[in-house]
Design a protein around this motif. Structure first.
Motif, PDB file in Angstrom:
ATOM      1  N   ASP A  82       0.850  -1.199   0.000  1.00  0.00           N
ATOM      2  CA  ASP A  82       0.000   0.000   0.000  1.00  0.00           C
ATOM      3  C   ASP A  82       0.885   1.248   0.000  1.00  0.00           C
ATOM      4  OD1 ASP A  82      -2.106  -1.675   0.179  1.00  0.00           O
ATOM      5  OD2 ASP A  82      -2.801  -1.021   2.165  1.00  0.00           O
ATOM      6  N   LYS A  83       0.281   2.350  -0.475  1.00  0.00           N
ATOM      7  CA  LYS A  83       1.013   3.615  -0.494  1.00  0.00           C
ATOM      8  C   LYS A  83       0.823   4.354   0.814  1.00  0.00           C
ATOM      9  CE  LYS A  83       1.163   4.920  -5.321  1.00  0.00           C
ATOM     10  NZ  LYS A  83       0.413   5.655  -6.336  1.00  0.00           N
ATOM     11  N   LEU A  84       1.911   4.894   1.340  1.00  0.00           N
ATOM     12  CA  LEU A  84       1.817   5.756   2.498  1.00  0.00           C
ATOM     13  C   LEU A  84       2.541   7.054   2.184  1.00  0.00           C
ATOM     14  CD1 LEU A  84       1.054   5.406   5.780  1.00  0.00           C
ATOM     15  CD2 LEU A  84       3.367   6.299   5.718  1.00  0.00           C
ATOM     16  N   ALA A  85       1.815   8.177   2.289  1.00  0.00           N
ATOM     17  CA  ALA A  85       2.402   9.476   1.962  1.00  0.00           C
ATOM     18  C   ALA A  85       2.410  10.365   3.197  1.00  0.00           C
ATOM     19  CB  ALA A  85       1.607  10.138   0.846  1.00  0.00           C
ATOM     20  N   VAL A  86       3.499  11.072   3.397  1.00  0.00           N
ATOM     21  CA  VAL A  86       3.594  12.026   4.505  1.00  0.00           C
ATOM     22  C   VAL A  86       3.917  13.395   3.915  1.00  0.00           C
ATOM     23  CG1 VAL A  86       4.782  12.614   6.666  1.00  0.00           C
ATOM     24  CG2 VAL A  86       4.440  10.212   6.059  1.00  0.00           C
ATOM     25  N   SER A  87       3.227  14.420   4.418  1.00  0.00           N
ATOM     26  CA  SER A  87       3.473  15.786   3.938  1.00  0.00           C
ATOM     27  C   SER A  87       3.602  16.725   5.117  1.00  0.00           C
ATOM     28  CB  SER A  87       2.305  16.300   3.092  1.00  0.00           C
ATOM     29  OG  SER A  87       1.900  15.331   2.164  1.00  0.00           O
ATOM     30  N   TRP A  88       4.410  17.764   4.942  1.00  0.00           N
ATOM     31  CA  TRP A  88       4.416  18.837   5.933  1.00  0.00           C
ATOM     32  C   TRP A  88       4.390  20.198   5.264  1.00  0.00           C
ATOM     33  CZ3 TRP A  88       8.592  21.859   5.102  1.00  0.00           C
ATOM     34  CH2 TRP A  88       9.842  21.290   4.795  1.00  0.00           C
ATOM     35  N   ASP A  98       6.575  13.089   0.746  1.00  0.00           N
ATOM     36  CA  ASP A  98       7.299  11.892   0.347  1.00  0.00           C
ATOM     37  C   ASP A  98       6.382  10.692   0.521  1.00  0.00           C
ATOM     38  OD1 ASP A  98      10.270  12.581  -0.215  1.00  0.00           O
ATOM     39  OD2 ASP A  98       9.792  13.720   1.593  1.00  0.00           O
ATOM     40  N   GLU A  99       6.693   9.663  -0.265  1.00  0.00           N
ATOM     41  CA  GLU A  99       5.802   8.510  -0.305  1.00  0.00           C
ATOM     42  C   GLU A  99       6.622   7.232  -0.229  1.00  0.00           C
ATOM     43  OE1 GLU A  99       2.234   8.851  -3.134  1.00  0.00           O
ATOM     44  OE2 GLU A  99       3.470   7.274  -4.000  1.00  0.00           O
ATOM     45  N   VAL A 100       6.106   6.235   0.477  1.00  0.00           N
ATOM     46  CA  VAL A 100       6.760   4.918   0.463  1.00  0.00           C
ATOM     47  C   VAL A 100       5.694   3.841   0.297  1.00  0.00           C
ATOM     48  CG1 VAL A 100       8.798   5.434   1.869  1.00  0.00           C
ATOM     49  CG2 VAL A 100       6.660   4.756   3.000  1.00  0.00           C
ATOM     50  N   LEU A 101       6.147   2.654  -0.063  1.00  0.00           N
ATOM     51  CA  LEU A 101       5.249   1.507  -0.063  1.00  0.00           C
ATOM     52  C   LEU A 101       5.420   0.807   1.278  1.00  0.00           C
ATOM     53  CD1 LEU A 101       5.841   0.103  -3.668  1.00  0.00           C
ATOM     54  CD2 LEU A 101       4.000   1.585  -2.871  1.00  0.00           C
ATOM     55  N   ILE A 102       4.301   0.401   1.870  1.00  0.00           N
ATOM     56  CA  ILE A 102       4.356  -0.282   3.163  1.00  0.00           C
ATOM     57  C   ILE A 102       5.036  -1.642   2.985  1.00  0.00           C
ATOM     58  CG2 ILE A 102       2.964  -1.261   5.043  1.00  0.00           C
ATOM     59  CD1 ILE A 102       0.885   0.933   4.457  1.00  0.00           C
ATOM     60  N   GLY A 103       5.979  -1.919   3.871  1.00  0.00           N
ATOM     61  CA  GLY A 103       6.738  -3.166   3.773  1.00  0.00           C
ATOM     62  C   GLY A 103       6.282  -4.194   4.780  1.00  0.00           C
TER      63      GLY A 103
END
Lengths: 103, 268
Positions: A82-88, A98-103
């Motif tokens: 799944d995609k997880l995105a964090v913004s500030w 920035d975005e990562v795929l959940i591992g």
């Protein structure tokens, strides 16, 4: 432009643990430089996290938070890939996502 | 009067006991603090930045550093930091990670030495490329064993020079590295002082640099650490990449050899 965040996200038994390291000066506006002038405030004001486009965290940050903030949280749901995105957003209007795929 | 004196003696004795107990738990608390910090080591941000800088074409020749030979062959970074300093035949010099990096910035990218070393450490509002690059290079040795046998005659000579500097008392305080770092179980204020003449002591110290220093809000390289040690000992400060610093590094790495690297580190 702001430097990238380091994000780690791992899903286990229906709960996803997210660890975020943000690169930011987090100036409080109360510090003086070597010539005695106030260093202007510059800090992150809002942080949000989205799982597959759906908000799972919204936080207000302020001057009490350290330089290069580290934020860890867990939310229900999330699966590998799944995609997880964090913004500030900071007090000068600078942004970073920035975005990562959940591992 | 006598009773009062007795009471005073009792208080003093209690006081000493109390301090000893407090000291043990303070050390535990500091260890806990370090553990919490390690989870979000800001040095990892610098590592990412260093990796981008390593791969990006820069300088007058618009070249990346990917062909830089840190001792294991061009571009081979895994475990490279753990076997430095070493003798390089192309420069006929014993070089540490930082002097080798600057050499690559000059030969591959075309920077002058002044340009390359202008910001060799960061200040608030002023980033340092060298700091980021060394954090990345150091991180590429995480888990590798320190291996500086100093068998080459030039390396052996540098190890000897380093050992000499370590024990040499000089400066206005007649101070040497060995005064603080030559005995077991010493501390300054709350900081434990490592015994750098044993493998365990030198290993604990050398395996965790480059390291993020929470008190400074920045990653410090080994060069910066050692140059600042000289300043604290009230010695004249060596210039960046000085042979005296590289000699000390050879001596310490040789002593630490066999220890597994944990980079980038995090410290007070």
């Amino acid at each position: 432009m702001a430097d990238p965040m380091k994000i780690r996200a791992s899903a286990k038994e229906g709960v996803t643990e997210v660890k975020v390291l943000m690169s930011h000066e987090m100036e409080t506006g109360q510090r003086k430089d070597s010539s005695g002038n106030l260093v202007p405030a510059h800090f992150i004001t809002e942080v949000t996290a989205e799982h597959n486009g759906k908000q799972v965290l919204a936080a207000q940050f302020g001057t009490a938070i350290s330089k290069n903030p580290y934020l860890a949280f867990k939310f229900k749901g999330g699966a590998k890939g799944d995609k997880l995105a964090v913004s500030w957003v900071d007090s000068k209007g600078d942004k970073r996502s920035d975005e990562v795929l959940i591992g | 009067m006598r009773t009062r004196l007795h009471a005073l003696v009792a208080t003093v004795a209690l006081g000493i006991g109390g301090t000893a107990v407090a000291q043990g738990s303070t050390m535990d608390e500091i260890a806990k603090y370090r553990e919490m910090l390690a989870d979000g080591n800001p040095a990892e941000l610098l590592e990412m930045k260093g990796e981008a800088l390593w791969k990006k074409p820069r300088g007058p020749r618009s070249a990346s550093l990917e062909q830089c030979d840190m001792g294991l062959g061009p571009g081979k970074l895994e475990g490279a930091y753990a076997q430095l300093p070493r003798y390089f035949a192309d420069t006929k010099k014993v070089m540490d990670a930082e002097s080798r990096l600057v050499h690559c910035m000059m030969t591959l990218q075309g920077f002058s030495e002044t340009e390359a070393t202008k910001n060799w450490f960061s200040k608030p509002g002023q980033d340092s490329d060298i700091e980021a690059l060394i954090t990345y290079i150091g991180g590429q040795s995480n888990g590798a064993k320190i291996n500086v046998p100093a068998r080459h005659p030039e390396e052996a000579r540098m190890a000897k020079v380093g050992e000499y500097i370590f024990y040499r008392r000089s400066g206005p305080q007649d101070f040497s590295c060995a005064i603080c770092h030559g005995q077991e179980g010493k501390r300054i204020r709350l900081q434990d002082l490592g015994k750098l003449t044993s493998q365990a002591g030198a290993g604990a110290a050398m395996s965790t640099w480059p390291s993020y220093r929470v008190s400074q809000g920045a990653v410090w390289t080994m060069q910066r650490r050692l140059i600042d040690c000289m300043r604290q000992a009230r010695w004249p400060e060596p210039s960046y990449l000085a042979d005296s610093i590289i000699a000390l590094e050879v001596f310490l790495q040789k002593t630490a050899s066999g220890t597994v690297m944990q980079t980038p580190g995090i410290k007070r």
